[in-house]
Design a protein around this motif. Sequence first.
Motif, mmCIF file in Angstrom:
data_model
loop_
_atom_site.group_PDB
_atom_site.id
_atom_site.type_symbol
_atom_site.label_atom_id
_atom_site.label_comp_id
_atom_site.label_asym_id
_atom_site.label_seq_id
_atom_site.Cartn_x
_atom_site.Cartn_y
_atom_site.Cartn_z
ATOM 1 N N PRO A 54 0.731 -1.256 0.038
ATOM 2 C CA PRO A 54 -0.060 0.018 0.001
ATOM 3 C C PRO A 54 0.931 1.079 0.005
ATOM 4 N N GLY A 55 2.151 1.160 -0.050
ATOM 5 C CA GLY A 55 2.924 2.140 -0.101
ATOM 6 C C GLY A 55 3.600 3.025 1.129
ATOM 7 N N HIS B 121 -1.656 4.529 -4.769
ATOM 8 C CA HIS B 121 -1.842 5.817 -5.662
ATOM 9 C C HIS B 121 -2.387 6.923 -4.951
ATOM 10 N N VAL B 122 -3.383 6.417 -4.103
ATOM 11 C CA VAL B 122 -4.419 7.407 -3.481
ATOM 12 C C VAL B 122 -3.655 8.127 -2.414
ATOM 13 N N ASP B 123 -2.994 7.275 -1.552
ATOM 14 C CA ASP B 123 -2.300 7.776 -0.304
ATOM 15 C C ASP B 123 -0.945 8.655 -0.539
ATOM 16 N N HIS B 124 -0.082 8.086 -1.426
ATOM 17 C CA HIS B 124 1.455 8.550 -1.432
ATOM 18 C C HIS B 124 1.839 8.875 -2.633
ATOM 19 N N PHE C 207 4.003 4.857 -8.553
ATOM 20 C CA PHE C 207 3.855 3.187 -8.326
ATOM 21 C C PHE C 207 3.402 2.529 -9.585
ATOM 22 N N ALA C 208 3.726 1.448 -9.820
ATOM 23 C CA ALA C 208 3.332 0.745 -11.073
ATOM 24 C C ALA C 208 3.272 -0.680 -10.859
ATOM 25 N N HIS C 209 2.644 -1.402 -11.860
ATOM 26 C CA HIS C 209 2.366 -2.808 -11.642
ATOM 27 C C HIS C 209 3.541 -3.647 -12.403
ATOM 28 N N ALA C 210 3.989 -4.582 -11.507
ATOM 29 C CA ALA C 210 5.003 -5.319 -12.129
ATOM 30 C C ALA C 210 5.129 -6.818 -11.035
ATOM 31 N N ASP C 211 5.436 -7.566 -11.817
ATOM 32 C CA ASP C 211 5.369 -8.930 -11.211
ATOM 33 C C ASP C 211 7.426 -9.162 -10.750
#
Length: 270
Positions: A46-47, A76-79, A91-95
């Motif tokens: 959640p960052g 994304h929303v909080d940080h 922030f980004a999606h990655a595996d």
Amino acid sequence: MTKPTWDPAQYLRHAGHRARPFADLLARIPEPPGGRPRIADLGCGPGNVTALLADRWPAARITGYDNSTEMLDKAHVDHEGPTAGGGRLDFAHADVRTWTPEEPYDLIVSNATLQWVPGHADRFADWIAALRPGGTLAFQVPDNIDAPLHALMRDLAAGPRWRTRLGGVLRRTDSVPAPAAYLDRLTRLGCAADIWQTTYFHVLTGEDPVLDWVKGTGLRPALTALADDPEARDQFLAEYRDLLRTAYPGEPYGTVLPFRRLFAVAVKEE
């Protein structure tokens, strides 16, 4: 192992205890070689701990990577956004299993994520190759797969009542290599490696606090596997709760959860 569905609200219920190991790791990371460092946080969740990187290096360009849509939405929303020193937190999606850096980094860090990635030590070579000279790979992972917290969960899932639904769902007992194995791997890859372990004695409060803790992390694969059957899920939780109450008895001041973690700080040769 089942890919878990994550619940940011449940995870953050113990945010203070969970963030402390990252703060301890952060204190041992040397200053990056660049004045405006490029930083990656693998498995950012959640960052909330990624934001600690921006506090330490406010001019840095920081990207938190995760494969959970739920966690990234919260981050994304909080940080997300510009930082106090002219840097940027994104922030980004990655595996993490397949993430390969596409640019040089000064610091690649991971907090309580690699235990979910089978064979993660095999990824170190690619990550270290992407570090600038003097850059750092740093991570911490839970190192308590033998603790009652996990042993009771595994034994229950493997029992006759649950093995059909939960067999092979939970994290494997070899998910975290021995400290010496990390030291050997990182040193052979051209790093000066500092490896250590710490056992935290968390004092948790509230009703069935150890169950509440593990519902945010280690229990997620089982909860995911039983999500389509709420009655079975609640029955499994009740049986596991009773085992935890015996293993972690409450005291007048709370319930003590011993929790061992393994830390690594590997600095690439100049």
